[in-house]
Design an enzyme around this catalytic site. Structure first.
Site, PDB file in Angstrom:
ATOM      1  N   SER A  27       0.843  -1.198   0.000  1.00 19.97           N
ATOM      2  CA  SER A  27       0.000   0.000   0.000  1.00 19.97           C
ATOM      3  C   SER A  27       0.876   1.245   0.000  1.00 19.97           C
ATOM      4  CB  SER A  27      -0.894   0.023   1.248  1.00 19.97           C
ATOM      5  OG  SER A  27      -1.721  -1.116   1.318  1.00 19.97           O
ATOM      6  N   SER A  28       0.541   2.220  -0.866  1.00 17.35           N
ATOM      7  CA  SER A  28       1.198   3.515  -0.891  1.00 17.35           C
ATOM      8  C   SER A  28       2.696   3.359  -1.169  1.00 17.35           C
ATOM      9  CB  SER A  28       0.903   4.258   0.412  1.00 17.35           C
ATOM     10  OG  SER A  28       1.251   5.603   0.326  1.00 17.35           O
ATOM     11  N   SER A  29       3.568   3.731  -0.244  1.00 20.62           N
ATOM     12  CA  SER A  29       4.998   3.513  -0.459  1.00 20.62           C
ATOM     13  C   SER A  29       5.291   2.033  -0.686  1.00 20.62           C
ATOM     14  CB  SER A  29       5.793   4.034   0.740  1.00 20.62           C
ATOM     15  OG  SER A  29       7.178   3.903   0.535  1.00 20.62           O
TER      16      SER A  29
END
EC number: 3.1.1.72
Length: 303
Positions: free
Chosen positions: A146-148
């Protein structure tokens, strides 16, 4: 060199943080363990592993990579993968960022190069250790984040394609989009984050392929999630990521096989380019798209 393939990428110090995932997670029956002796760890990435009580023979592996401000134990607590592992018998690896902000290095030459000595190298060594230690099936290794962690998922798929059968990406950017021309480790790239790095599928593919020069083997199939109102990693990054993998797999990005409205749920649209690439665009959803664990299990072939 990888740098010759990249467009106008600017780097600055991290000025904003990604929001953690909120998820209802059922009780697990196993426990999270920290592993410190998994082999070469050039960047000091932490390794945590969840081995279910219901471990399958020759189990699969899911590498679950956390967001900025997160940790491996935090992602264990706030994602469904450990609970799902009890149902399907796979092992979960939770890498933990060594940096103070909890983000991943998806910007340096080292991490964007196969066996380059960056974060990606450390995570790859976690996979090979787990395969050896538990007799895991090397053909059933998957990566998600998720995300990074989604950014790192794309990087892992590009730098170590031989290790993974599939990946799911929750609100990330293309592999190489955060590249730092000053070789900054764990750098933030506002140009990429704001969706201003736009190029062709062929160019994006060349960036990914340059991360493992000479590799001609199989590559993981990819499923890309992104929200339409993401103001941390702008929605254009969804299109650029889909372009990248369409280029890698030789699909015509402009002519997908099908588009399915309200799939896998209301206000989500799934675009299918072929067996190896799906994009899922979530209207009205910000940063990040919630994890769809059951759908991940289908994509990975467990369900």
């Amino acid at each position: 060199m990888l740098s010759t393939h990249l467009l106008f990428l600017a780097t600055t110090l991290l000025t904003s943080l990604f929001h953690p995932i909120a998820a209802h997670v059922a009780k697990r029956s196993g426990s999270l363990q920290q592993i410190t002796d998994f082999g070469d760890n050039p960047t000091g990435v932490g390794m945590y592993i969840y081995v279910p009580n219901n471990l399958a023979s020759n189990p699969g592996i899911v590498v679950a990579i956390h967001y900025c401000t997160g940790t491996g134990p935090g992602y264990y607590s706030n994602s469904p993968y450990a609970t799902l592992s009890e149902q399907y018998g796979f092992i979960v690896i939770y890498p933990s960022s060594p940096y103070s902000g909890g983000c991943w290095d998806v910007s340096s030459q080292a991490t964007l190069t196969h066996n380059g000595g960056g974060n990606s190298n450390s995570i790859a060594n976690m996979v090979t250790w787990t395969i050896s230690e538990y007799g895991a099936d090397s053909k059933k290794v998957y990566v998600t984040g998720s995300s990074s962690g989604a950014m790192m998922t794309n990087v892992m798929a590009a730098t170590y394609p031989e290790l993974f059968a599939a990946g799911t990406v929750y609100s990330g950017v293309s592999a190489g989009c955060f590249y730092s021309d000053t070789n900054q480790v764990d750098g933030w790239n506002s140009t990429c984050a704001q969706g201003d790095v736009i190029t062709t599928p062929e160019h994006w593919a060349s960036i990914a392929e340059a991360m493992y020069p000479g590799y001609s083997g199989s590559r993981p199939k990819m499923q890309i999630y992104h929200g339409s109102v993401d103001t941390t990693l702008y929605p254009q990054n969804y299109y650029e990521t889909c372009k990248q993998w369409a280029g890698v797999f030789g699909y015509d990005y402009s002519a997908p096989e099908s588009t399915e409205a309200n799939t896998p749920q209301t206000n989500y649209e799934t675009t299918i380019w072929g067996d190896n690439l799906q994009g899922i665009f979530a209207t009205g959803v910000g940063h990040t798209v919630p994890i769809h664990g059951d759908k991940d299990m289908e994509w990975f072939g467990f369900a």
